[in-house]
Every structure is written in C-alpha cells, then in structure tokens.
Design a protein around this motif. Structure first.
Motif, short mmCIF file in Angstrom:
data_model
loop_
_atom_site.label_atom_id
_atom_site.label_comp_id
_atom_site.label_asym_id
_atom_site.label_seq_id
_atom_site.Cartn_x
_atom_site.Cartn_y
_atom_site.Cartn_z
N VAL A 1 33.45 -11.95 -29.92
CA VAL A 1 32.77 -11.08 -28.96
C VAL A 1 31.31 -11.56 -28.85
CG1 VAL A 1 31.97 -8.72 -28.53
CG2 VAL A 1 34.25 -9.12 -29.48
N PRO B 1 29.04 -2.57 -24.47
CA PRO B 1 30.03 -1.82 -23.70
C PRO B 1 31.40 -1.99 -24.34
CG PRO B 1 28.72 -3.26 -22.27
CD PRO B 1 28.41 -3.65 -23.68
N ALA B 2 32.20 -0.94 -24.28
CA ALA B 2 33.51 -1.00 -24.95
C ALA B 2 34.44 -2.02 -24.31
CB ALA B 2 34.15 0.39 -24.92
N ASP B 3 34.15 -2.38 -23.05
CA ASP B 3 35.05 -3.35 -22.39
C ASP B 3 34.52 -4.79 -22.48
OD1 ASP B 3 32.92 -3.18 -20.68
OD2 ASP B 3 34.06 -2.56 -18.91
N THR B 4 33.63 -5.04 -23.42
CA THR B 4 33.15 -6.41 -23.63
C THR B 4 34.34 -7.32 -23.99
OG1 THR B 4 31.07 -5.50 -24.48
CG2 THR B 4 31.51 -7.82 -24.99
N PRO B 5 34.47 -8.49 -23.33
CA PRO B 5 35.61 -9.37 -23.64
C PRO B 5 35.69 -9.69 -25.14
CG PRO B 5 34.46 -10.13 -21.68
CD PRO B 5 33.63 -9.00 -22.24
N THR C 1 39.38 4.82 -28.19
CA THR C 1 40.20 4.62 -26.99
C THR C 1 39.50 5.09 -25.73
OG1 THR C 1 41.26 6.69 -27.59
CG2 THR C 1 42.54 4.68 -27.97
N HIS C 2 38.60 6.07 -25.85
CA HIS C 2 37.95 6.57 -24.65
C HIS C 2 36.46 6.21 -24.59
CE1 HIS C 2 37.14 10.70 -26.75
NE2 HIS C 2 36.20 9.83 -27.03
N ASP D 1 32.88 4.46 -24.02
CA ASP D 1 32.27 3.54 -23.05
C ASP D 1 31.34 2.57 -23.76
OD1 ASP D 1 33.08 4.82 -20.40
OD2 ASP D 1 32.30 6.52 -21.56
N ILE E 1 37.00 -7.53 -27.38
CA ILE E 1 37.21 -6.28 -28.13
C ILE E 1 38.60 -5.75 -27.78
CG2 ILE E 1 36.50 -3.87 -28.43
CD1 ILE E 1 33.67 -4.63 -27.83
N SER E 2 39.37 -5.40 -28.81
CA SER E 2 40.63 -4.69 -28.53
C SER E 2 40.77 -3.50 -29.49
CB SER E 2 41.83 -5.63 -28.62
OG SER E 2 41.81 -6.30 -29.85
#
Ligand SMILES: Cc1cc2nc3c(=O)[nH]c(=O)nc-3n(C[C@H](O)[C@H](O)[C@H](O)COP(=O)(O)OP(=O)(O)OC[C@H]3O[C@@H](n4cnc5c(N)ncnc54)[C@H](O)[C@@H]3O)c2cc1C
Length: 398
Positions: A231, A202-206, A174-175, A177, A208-209
């Motif tokens: 992804v 990166p954890a915010d790569t489209p 959850t945290h 990067d 990824i949830s």
C-alpha cells in the motif's frame, strides 16, 4: 424507582452529579434510541449482524459525531459529554456505543495530531457523520504486546511510504472511509515504543483488503482483518511525527479507556434495570423473586459495582476535561466498569432463568457484548500491571 444513587440522594447533594447540559444530552440520546433504535429493532439488527445506518444518521444530524473536537474545528463539548453519549447508547444498542468509542478516538487523533490537510480532508466529514473511521493497531501476533510484536511495516521509498502487513480485530473496517494505520518504521532499539508511525489513508487505497470475522458478540458492528499489500501513500499521510506514533497515541488511549468504561456502565445499567424489573414481576412461591435475598443481594451488589465505577469515570473525565493526567483514574475506571458489567450481566442471565436464553430478550446481548471491554482496548490484566507500577510503585510486571 431510583436506580442511580444520584436520583436517590438528590442531584443537588451529589458532588459528582452531571451538569444540566449533560442531563439534557442524556435525555436526547434516550429519546433518539426510543424512536430510532427500540429494543426489538436492535435485537433484529444484532441477529442479522447489521450496522444501524438509520441510527447513525440520526445521531449525526443531532451533532453527536462532533462532540470532543475543539470549537475552532467545528466541535462542541468534551470527554464528559462523549462518555454520556457512549453510556446511554450502550444501555440500548451497545454496538453503536462501541462504534462511537472508535469514532471519538478518530475525532481526538485528527483534532490533536492531524495536519491542516488531514483536517481539511477528513475532520469535517467525520464530525458531520459523512465519513466513518477505523483504527488499525492490533495484529494477529500482537495485541497486549503490540509495540514489541508489531510486524506491519512502512518503508520510505523515494518520498512515499510503502506499507505491508496485517491488522486484525479492526472495528467497522467494512464500512470505514478512512483508516488510521499504525506501522513500524524503524527497528526496535532502546524502546519498542519508538520507531512506530501513524498513517492516515482512504479505506479504498489500492492494496488494502478487508475480511469480516465471525464473532460471538458486537454483531451490530463489523470486526475485521485488514491486509496491506504494498500500500503506497504519500509523505503527507503521516499523522504527527515519524517514529513517534505510540507516544502521540497515549493521550488518546486514556480517553478511549474512559469511553470504554462509560460503555461498560451503560450496558451494565441497562442489564440491571431489566433484571430489577424482571425480579419485581416474576412470581415464584407466591411472591416476586426479587423478594428472595439471594436475588436481591445480587442486584444490590450489581448497583454497588456500577456506582463505584461510575464515580471513577466521572473523576477521570473531569480530570481529562480540565487538562490533567487521568491515566491512573481512566485505567481504574476501565477495570472497575468492565468487571461490573460482566458481573451484572452474568447475574442478570441467572436471575432471568430460562428467559435469559431468549434471543428476543436483550440480556443475552449485553452478556455477550460486555465481554469485549475486559480485554479491549487493553486487557485488564495489563491495565493492572500498569497500575501496579504507576499507582503502587511495584516492580514492572512485564
Ligand atoms: C470485537 C473487537 C473489536 C476490536 N476493535 C479493535 C480496533 O478497532 N482496533 C484495534 O486495533 N484493535 C481492536 N481490537 C483488538 C483488541 O484491542 C485486542 O483484542 C486487545 O488489545 C487484546 O489483545 P489480544 O486479543 O491479542 O490478546 P493477547 O495480547 O493475546 O492476550 C491474551 C491474554 O493474555 C493476557 N496477557 C497478555 N500479556 C500479559 C501480561 N504482560 N500480564 C498479564 N496478562 C497478560 C491478557 O490479559 C489476555 O487475558 C478489537 C478486538 C475485538 C474482539
């Protein structure tokens, strides 16, 4: 009171005694915990299931995140110092110790296998504490048998990799990067260990949830499912060699085991110290309960289990630091330490009687948290299987 054999026999006489630098580091972590993460705060965060950002920031300011990376990459120290940090943290805020086991794994992987671009993008930020790392290997259908059971796949499409699948039990997702994701890139042929590749993203790569899982312990660090839905990452996301991800991870896994063992020892030591103090103070039948043989023997057996494991950890870390093969020693250390921690915390709960049930007292937290290390990063049953073959030369059991 000497709770460690080294203190009892004198540091000069102990061949496994820590270096002055390690002792200094230990003292520093203790004072950080005292100031930033005292018992009450740690219990409160555990109850609220919250990561301790304040403690993390303080550790980062002191350079603790950079331990184990080569000096040329901005690091200092080695696995011995990492183990010292993890042990000390586990005696207090155990969730942060677990966070550091994962973090140090990231440091090791990026330092050993990262491309210049991976290092430029992530390693500096990991070492300064500016970025957090998660390692995504385990899956719903595969933990111990991960190589054969892995379903998360990556396909090369026109020079990009497209990843689909699901990971589970991922610490700190959850945290995070940055993720290191392990995926199958070729069908199993000769060996299940082949055809698996590591990817940095990166954890915010489209695509990824992340979903946080409700767990019984380690409440100061999230444990999560991570989903990958088409992804798409560039070729440069590959860490190390395509299809060789598992082989490249093996060295890292030895170190992860040493740090997991150090964490088990730390938590066990915290619990033993608490139980000894309690046994000295708590009165029954006109004497302290520590005077009863049934209580005293359990405490002594706990100290014995901790010291036995501590010796294995020190040897394994020294071998690793010297560039030797610590697979057998790190495996033995992990089993001995995690089982010592289960024993000490179970006895601790019993010695505390009703007080053991109080959520205002840390025994129950250690008792819950240390269960993790019996099956993670690798189940002790499987570690024993490996030792049966590598140490004793018995037929492969799996
Ligand atoms: C809080 C927490 C944090 C975690 N963090 C991470 C993380 O950050 N990243 C990550 O990738 N994973 C993580 N894990 C996953 C962890 O590594 C796995 O749980 C572990 O590898 C065991 O896999 P499993 O849970 O699927 O158990 P299983 O493989 O299903 O095993 C279940 C039982 O079967 C036994 N067993 C299985 N095979 C054999 C055999 N051949 N011989 C004897 N016994 C056997 C095991 O010993 C165990 O007792 C985490 C787990 C937890 C709970």
């Amino acid at each position: 009171m000497a709770l460690e054999v080294t203190d009892a026999i004198g540091r000069n006489a102990d061949p496994l005694a820590e270096s002055p630098e390690q002792l200094e580091l230990r003292a520093m972590i203790r004072s950080v915990i005292e100031a930033a993460a005292p018992v009450d705060r740690t219990l409160e965060l555990d109850d609220r299931e919250e990561f301790d950002e304040v403690l993390h920031k303080r550790l980062a300011e002191l350079g603790i995140m950079s331990i184990g990376a080569p000096e040329s990459d901005g690091g200092m120290g080695d696995i011995r110092e990492q183990a010292t940090v993890v042990e000390e943290l586990a005696a207090g805020p155990t969730s942060m110790a677990i966070n550091m086991v994962v973090h140090y794994m990231g440091v090791e992987v990026f330092s050993s296998h990262g491309s210049p671009a991976h290092k430029a993008q992530w390693l500096g930020r990991l070492l300064s504490g500016d970025a957090k790392f998660s390692f995504a290997l385990s899956e719903p259908g595969a933990g111990t048998d991960i190589a054969r059971g892995m379903r998360t796949s990556a396909r090369n499409v026109d020079g990009s990799w497209v990843i689909n699948g699901q990971k589970t039990w991922i610490s700190g997702a959850t945290h995070a990067d940055v993720f290191l994701v392990v995926a199958r890139t070729a069908p199993i042929q000769r060996s299940a260990v082949e055809g698996v590749t590591m990817f940095v993203m990166p954890a915010d790569t489209p695509g990824i949830s992340v979903r946080e899982l409700p767990t019984v312990a380690v409440h100061g660090l999230s444990t999560c499912e991570v989903f990958f839905d088409n992804v798409t990452v560039p070729e440069s996301a590959v860490m190390g060699e395509v299809h060789q991800g598992f082989r490249m991870l093996f060295g890292t896994l030895n170190r992860e085991r040493i740090n997991a063992a150090a964490g088990s020892i730390g938590a066990a030591r915290g619990a033993l110290e608490y139980a000894v103090n309690y046994a000295n103070e708590r009165q029954a039948f006109g004497r302290s309960i520590g005077a009863f043989q049934a209580v005293q023997h359990r405490l002594v057996d706990g100290a014995l289990a901790i010291e036995s494991a501590r010796g294995l950890v020190a040897r394994a870390a020294a071998v690793e630091a010297a560039g030797g093969r610590a697979d057998i020693l790190s495996s033995m250390a992990k089993v001995a330490a995690s089982e010592a921690a289960v024993k000490v915390t179970t006895d601790g709960m019993e010695i505390l009687g009703g007080a053991g049930f109080s959520r205002e007292i840390p025994m129950q937290r250690w008792f819950r948290d240390v269960r993790l290390w019996v099956f993670a990063p690798l189940a002790n049953d499987m570690v024993r299987n490996n030792l049966g073959t590598t140490l004793l030369g018995l037929p492969k059991a799996f």
